[in-house]
Design a protein around this motif. Sequence first.
Motif, PDB file in Angstrom:
ATOM      1  N   LEU A  65      50.999  65.995  65.808  1.00 53.91           N
ATOM      2  CA  LEU A  65      49.579  66.311  65.726  1.00 53.91           C
ATOM      3  C   LEU A  65      48.838  65.877  66.988  1.00 53.91           C
ATOM      4  O   LEU A  65      47.990  66.624  67.513  1.00 53.91           O
ATOM      5  N   SER A  68      47.167  68.516  69.556  1.00 54.14           N
ATOM      6  CA  SER A  68      45.720  68.383  69.795  1.00 54.14           C
ATOM      7  C   SER A  68      45.436  68.316  71.288  1.00 54.14           C
ATOM      8  O   SER A  68      44.497  68.956  71.793  1.00 54.14           O
ATOM      9  N   ILE A 110      38.345  74.668  63.651  1.00 51.93           N
ATOM     10  CA  ILE A 110      38.975  73.358  63.434  1.00 51.93           C
ATOM     11  C   ILE A 110      38.159  72.542  62.434  1.00 51.93           C
ATOM     12  O   ILE A 110      38.719  71.869  61.554  1.00 51.93           O
ATOM     13  N   LEU A 151      39.816  71.197  58.975  1.00 51.13           N
ATOM     14  CA  LEU A 151      39.848  69.764  58.677  1.00 51.13           C
ATOM     15  C   LEU A 151      39.103  69.449  57.387  1.00 51.13           C
ATOM     16  O   LEU A 151      39.574  68.666  56.549  1.00 51.13           O
ATOM     17  N   SER A 199      41.068  70.835  54.405  1.00 46.15           N
ATOM     18  CA  SER A 199      42.286  70.047  54.200  1.00 46.15           C
ATOM     19  C   SER A 199      41.962  68.727  53.513  1.00 46.15           C
ATOM     20  O   SER A 199      42.671  68.288  52.598  1.00 46.15           O
ATOM     21  N   LEU A 223      47.857  71.640  61.019  1.00 43.88           N
ATOM     22  CA  LEU A 223      46.990  70.593  60.486  1.00 43.88           C
ATOM     23  C   LEU A 223      47.206  70.301  59.004  1.00 43.88           C
ATOM     24  O   LEU A 223      47.346  69.132  58.623  1.00 43.88           O
TER      25      LEU A 223
END
Length: 643
Positions: free
Chosen positions: A59, A63, A164, A168, A171, A348
Amino acid sequence: MDVGIVILAVSALCAGAILAGAAGQKIDAPLLLVFLLAGMLAGREGPGGIAIDADQTVLIWTSAALAAILFEGGLRTKPNIFKDGLKPGISLAVVGTLTTAFLVAPFAHWAFGLDWRASLLVGAIVSSTDAAAVFALAATGLKLPKKVAAALEVESGFNDPLAIFLVLGLSQSIALEPLSTSDWVFSLITKVGIGTLVGAGFGYFAPMLLSKLHLPSGLMSILMAALGFMSFGMSETFGGSGFLAIYLAGVTIAMRAPIRAQQAGAVLDGIAWLSQTSLFLVLGLLITPSHLSSVALPALGVSLALIFLARPLATLLSLSWFKYRIRDMTFVAWTGLRGATPVFLGLLPAALGVPNGNLYLSAAAVIVLLSLVIQGWTAPVVGRALKLNEGDDTPMDRGETLARLGAVGASIAVGAWFSFSLAPTSTLQSPATNTIASLQQALENAETIPTSFPDEFSNLQPAEKKSLFTHTLRDVLNRMNTEIELDRAQLQTLEARLKARGRLTLSEESSVSTIAKKYNLDFGLPNKLLDQIDIVPADIAVAQAALATGWGNSDSAVSRNAVFGRDTQSGYESLLDAAYGLAALYASHPEFDALRKERANLRKQDSVPNASSLIPLLGPFASDGPTYIEQVSAVVQSLETTP
């Protein structure tokens, strides 16, 4: 492990992928596609056998790779491009991204059987476009109108942070607890506000620092990149969007010090290419190829909905206020290419512990592949057909057009074959049983299973036919039930690992998905599948086959292996396939929910599902349920006396 071997392997993999991509430039084959395939060959199911998981290390690396891509994209943004494309580009980035995510969600819900939050997560993952893929159009000789090119460039920079943010937030809502409306609003304001302030601040002061230094161009480029990553890190530390910050830092530096930005361009362009190719290489390593067969068909449906419905409607809503021509908006809609960002976004959920994380990763891979193949290869054809080329007005010759369209068709055909060849199959051997002798031999061999009844079966005497019919189907069903018990044991093991670790690895999740597909079930957790997947008592199924075929006297049904009275026109490839069709019916059809609950209750009592408990729940199988139950019960009683 020997350091030299590792370095040799990695460098050879990269060099080979680049050379293969160069060879494919004759038809503009997407280079990133080559790196994805190279990663799959080097991955867990390829010759390389490299097995990695979506952990925190991956990750962090991915990123940083995406941040580098955004920073380089911001730095190469020319002032006139930013000025011309700011408003329509931001409209595409905000309205277009949100619209795309929400329009894709219903198709993901239908295709994958996910709940609405998970379906929206799929939409968010594929909502962002890729700048590098759009810029690659220049290599094809297609020179776009400034208004169109500017909108696409600005959109690709600003839509990444929003996508993103959505991924996020969703998630977190799925893996931990749902976010309230106020949480969403506060988080968005915080991330945008801090990201904007930090990014613009670094972009404003960086040229002042750089102007006072006299460094070699290489060191100057590295320093500029370091400042960009500092803006990313600072923004993330204080709760802002690091991706927005680093992109704005690059754009602001390009506005305030265009010469410095241009000087650093060569070095940073190489870093951006390294980042993009690394993302696709890592994705290839993470993918479980056999799992793609489980998601290929639903992902194809989602991809087509994205390309032909969601993106065009999002473009229309975003650009209709800016006096774009229909052909301009048509091209913008068609060139909503997916690339590095959806690859990162697909990682992600798995890295953050979202259940079925491998599903999102594999779905993103399929959708990005289709976007690169369908839209990437045909974009020059569409651009020239819409008469948008402001360069050489010479139309693309028929041969090149047909080559591109043929490449699209061939790629999809190869992908379909690939998925079909990787589809899970029974571990049991199935020799052809073309004669009575071969059928009886298969029944005596514990390692084989009969495929079908031979043609001469219809000539047997009634008593002999009934006996062979019963013994053959019992054998097939008992073998199938043994495999079902093995599938259940694997699910129980995976459920124990999930409870112990809080998550499954990508490889383990692919195993869960493969088992689910085997029984026509939606993707789910191991404990949910255990309540749905279970054995079919052999005597019940034999009784149903006896009623459906008159103890094997229905030649048409027997010849097509449709012995259980289902799919009598299309039939089945083998008796085992027909048995699994029956098992899948009881595992997935909503009318048999009561039967599934009874089987689950029996398992909780450490009992195996049996005929006496399940026969009363077979009513939905026939139009006259009570009569059918009585008939099945009578046949089962007769079978209990059959040796």
